[in-house]
Design a protein around this motif. Structure first.
Motif, short mmCIF file in Angstrom:
data_model
loop_
_atom_site.label_atom_id
_atom_site.label_comp_id
_atom_site.label_asym_id
_atom_site.label_seq_id
_atom_site.Cartn_x
_atom_site.Cartn_y
_atom_site.Cartn_z
N GLU A 1 -0.21 -0.69 19.32
CA GLU A 1 -0.91 0.29 18.48
C GLU A 1 -0.09 0.58 17.24
O GLU A 1 1.12 0.76 17.31
CB GLU A 1 -1.11 1.61 19.24
CG GLU A 1 -2.12 1.57 20.33
CD GLU A 1 -2.36 2.95 20.95
OE1 GLU A 1 -1.78 3.95 20.45
OE2 GLU A 1 -3.11 3.01 21.92
N TRP A 2 -0.80 0.65 16.12
CA TRP A 2 -0.21 1.10 14.86
C TRP A 2 -1.06 2.26 14.36
O TRP A 2 -2.28 2.16 14.32
CB TRP A 2 -0.22 -0.02 13.83
CG TRP A 2 0.70 -1.14 14.15
CD1 TRP A 2 0.37 -2.33 14.73
CD2 TRP A 2 2.10 -1.19 13.91
NE1 TRP A 2 1.49 -3.11 14.87
CE2 TRP A 2 2.57 -2.43 14.37
CE3 TRP A 2 3.02 -0.29 13.35
CZ2 TRP A 2 3.90 -2.80 14.28
CZ3 TRP A 2 4.35 -0.67 13.28
CH2 TRP A 2 4.78 -1.91 13.73
N HIS A 3 -0.42 3.33 13.99
CA HIS A 3 -1.11 4.47 13.39
C HIS A 3 -0.43 4.73 12.05
O HIS A 3 0.79 4.91 12.01
CB HIS A 3 -1.04 5.69 14.32
CG HIS A 3 -1.55 5.39 15.69
ND1 HIS A 3 -2.90 5.32 15.97
CD2 HIS A 3 -0.90 5.09 16.84
CE1 HIS A 3 -3.06 5.01 17.24
NE2 HIS A 3 -1.87 4.86 17.79
N ALA A 4 -1.19 4.70 10.98
CA ALA A 4 -0.61 4.86 9.65
C ALA A 4 -1.42 5.84 8.82
O ALA A 4 -2.63 5.97 9.01
CB ALA A 4 -0.56 3.50 8.95
N LEU A 5 -0.73 6.52 7.93
CA LEU A 5 -1.38 7.38 6.96
C LEU A 5 -1.29 6.70 5.60
O LEU A 5 -0.22 6.26 5.18
CB LEU A 5 -0.71 8.76 6.90
CG LEU A 5 -0.78 9.59 8.18
CD1 LEU A 5 -0.07 10.92 7.98
CD2 LEU A 5 -2.22 9.81 8.63
N TYR A 6 -2.43 6.61 4.93
CA TYR A 6 -2.55 5.93 3.64
C TYR A 6 -3.08 6.92 2.62
O TYR A 6 -3.98 7.71 2.92
CB TYR A 6 -3.52 4.75 3.81
CG TYR A 6 -4.08 4.19 2.54
CD1 TYR A 6 -3.32 3.34 1.74
CD2 TYR A 6 -5.37 4.49 2.13
CE1 TYR A 6 -3.83 2.81 0.57
CE2 TYR A 6 -5.90 3.96 0.96
CZ TYR A 6 -5.12 3.12 0.18
OH TYR A 6 -5.63 2.60 -0.97
N LEU B 1 0.83 -1.20 0.00
CA LEU B 1 0.00 0.00 0.00
C LEU B 1 0.86 1.25 0.00
O LEU B 1 1.97 1.25 0.52
CB LEU B 1 -0.89 0.03 1.25
CG LEU B 1 -1.87 -1.10 1.45
CD1 LEU B 1 -2.61 -0.92 2.76
CD2 LEU B 1 -2.87 -1.14 0.30
N PRO B 2 0.33 2.34 -0.54
CA PRO B 2 1.08 3.60 -0.50
C PRO B 2 0.98 4.27 0.88
O PRO B 2 0.42 5.36 1.01
CB PRO B 2 0.43 4.43 -1.61
CG PRO B 2 -0.96 3.89 -1.71
CD PRO B 2 -0.89 2.44 -1.34
N LEU B 3 1.51 3.60 1.90
CA LEU B 3 1.51 4.20 3.24
C LEU B 3 2.54 5.32 3.27
O LEU B 3 3.65 5.16 2.78
CB LEU B 3 1.85 3.15 4.30
CG LEU B 3 0.87 1.98 4.45
CD1 LEU B 3 1.35 1.04 5.56
CD2 LEU B 3 -0.54 2.47 4.75
N LYS B 4 2.16 6.43 3.86
CA LYS B 4 3.05 7.59 3.92
C LYS B 4 3.77 7.71 5.25
O LYS B 4 4.84 8.30 5.34
CB LYS B 4 2.24 8.88 3.66
CG LYS B 4 1.59 8.92 2.30
CD LYS B 4 2.63 8.89 1.22
CE LYS B 4 2.00 8.94 -0.15
NZ LYS B 4 2.97 8.69 -1.20
N GLU B 5 3.17 7.15 6.28
CA GLU B 5 3.75 7.29 7.62
C GLU B 5 3.21 6.17 8.50
O GLU B 5 2.05 5.78 8.38
CB GLU B 5 3.34 8.65 8.19
CG GLU B 5 3.89 8.97 9.55
CD GLU B 5 3.44 10.34 10.02
OE1 GLU B 5 2.94 10.42 11.15
OE2 GLU B 5 3.56 11.31 9.24
N ILE B 6 4.07 5.63 9.38
CA ILE B 6 3.65 4.58 10.31
C ILE B 6 4.20 4.93 11.69
O ILE B 6 5.37 5.27 11.83
CB ILE B 6 4.18 3.20 9.89
CG1 ILE B 6 3.65 2.79 8.52
CG2 ILE B 6 3.81 2.14 10.93
CD1 ILE B 6 4.26 1.52 7.97
N GLN B 7 3.35 4.80 12.71
CA GLN B 7 3.78 5.00 14.09
C GLN B 7 3.45 3.72 14.87
O GLN B 7 2.38 3.15 14.72
CB GLN B 7 3.06 6.17 14.74
CG GLN B 7 3.47 6.38 16.19
CD GLN B 7 2.60 7.39 16.91
OE1 GLN B 7 1.41 7.52 16.63
NE2 GLN B 7 3.18 8.10 17.84
N TYR B 8 4.39 3.29 15.71
CA TYR B 8 4.24 2.07 16.51
C TYR B 8 4.30 2.42 17.98
O TYR B 8 5.13 3.22 18.39
CB TYR B 8 5.38 1.12 16.14
CG TYR B 8 5.68 0.02 17.13
CD1 TYR B 8 4.89 -1.12 17.19
CD2 TYR B 8 6.77 0.11 18.00
CE1 TYR B 8 5.17 -2.15 18.09
CE2 TYR B 8 7.06 -0.91 18.89
CZ TYR B 8 6.26 -2.03 18.93
OH TYR B 8 6.55 -3.04 19.81
#
Length: 197
Positions: A98-103, A79-86
């Motif tokens: 927790e995973w926070h991602a921008l798609y 996927l074109p994920l732009k940012e991932i936070q763990y």
């Protein structure tokens, strides 16, 4: 934009955007591609209004950091994920990862994923799903329209958790963003995980 039918806007924004991403398949395969572990429950919870948020709750018997990372690796490769936070909250009261991602979708719209990998039978197992179910039970077309309009009217630079909007509408009879601002000042929702409509 305020004159637009907010219900149609929400439907339009969410319809088919996530088709073809395979994200459900990746999470539901967590137990099978890592041996014989039971994956458990998978609960997608959509929160669509002006902001494009998708909440996913994944329940397993054991929280395995390697498994969780491998799923995110697969998603990031496809996927074109732009940012991932763990966030590792395994040894906290939350007992989760927790995973926070921008798609970014094909129309260049940015979606926020909140993927919470929760240990089954922990304190918060099923809490959000129970609240969501209770909200759906009490949701009338009029209340739904009010909630969506308030979400749409929240200024871009102000963060108001959706649960606070539901609380204000169901408990306080709030009907617009201005009333929400006043309600929040005098009726703060101190424990959102304990509240049910």
């Amino acid at each position: 934009m305020k004159q637009m039918n907010i219900l149609e806007l929400a439907k339009k924004e969410s319809a088919g955007r996530m088709e073809g991403t395979g994200r459900y398949r990746h999470y539901s395969g967590m137990g099978t591609h890592r041996g014989n572990r039971s994956f458990g429950r998978f609960a997608p919870i959509r929160s669509i209004a002006k902001s494009k948020d998708i909440d996913l709750h994944i329940y397993t018997n054991k929280l395995d950091i390697a498994d969780s990372f491998s799923v995110m690796q697969e998603l990031a490769e496809r996927l074109p994920l732009k940012e991932i936070q763990y966030r590792n909250l395994i040894h906290t009261e939350e007992e989760c990862i927790e995973w926070h991602a921008l798609y970014e979708d094909k129309e260049m719209s940015t979606w926020k994923f909140d993927m919470i990998h929760i240990r089954k039978n922990s304190k918060y197992d099923g809490v959000v799903e129970r609240v969501t179910s209770a909200i759906r039970t009490r949701l009338t077309p009029e209340i739904r329209k009010t909630i969506l309009q308030i979400k749409f009217d929240v200024p871009e630079d102000i963060l108001v958790p959706g649960i606070e909007i539901y609380h204000a509408v169901f408990v306080g009879g709030v009907r617009n963003y201005e009333e929400l601002e006043q309600w929040r000042k005098t009726n703060p929702l101190t424990d959102s995980l304990e509240w049910l409509p």
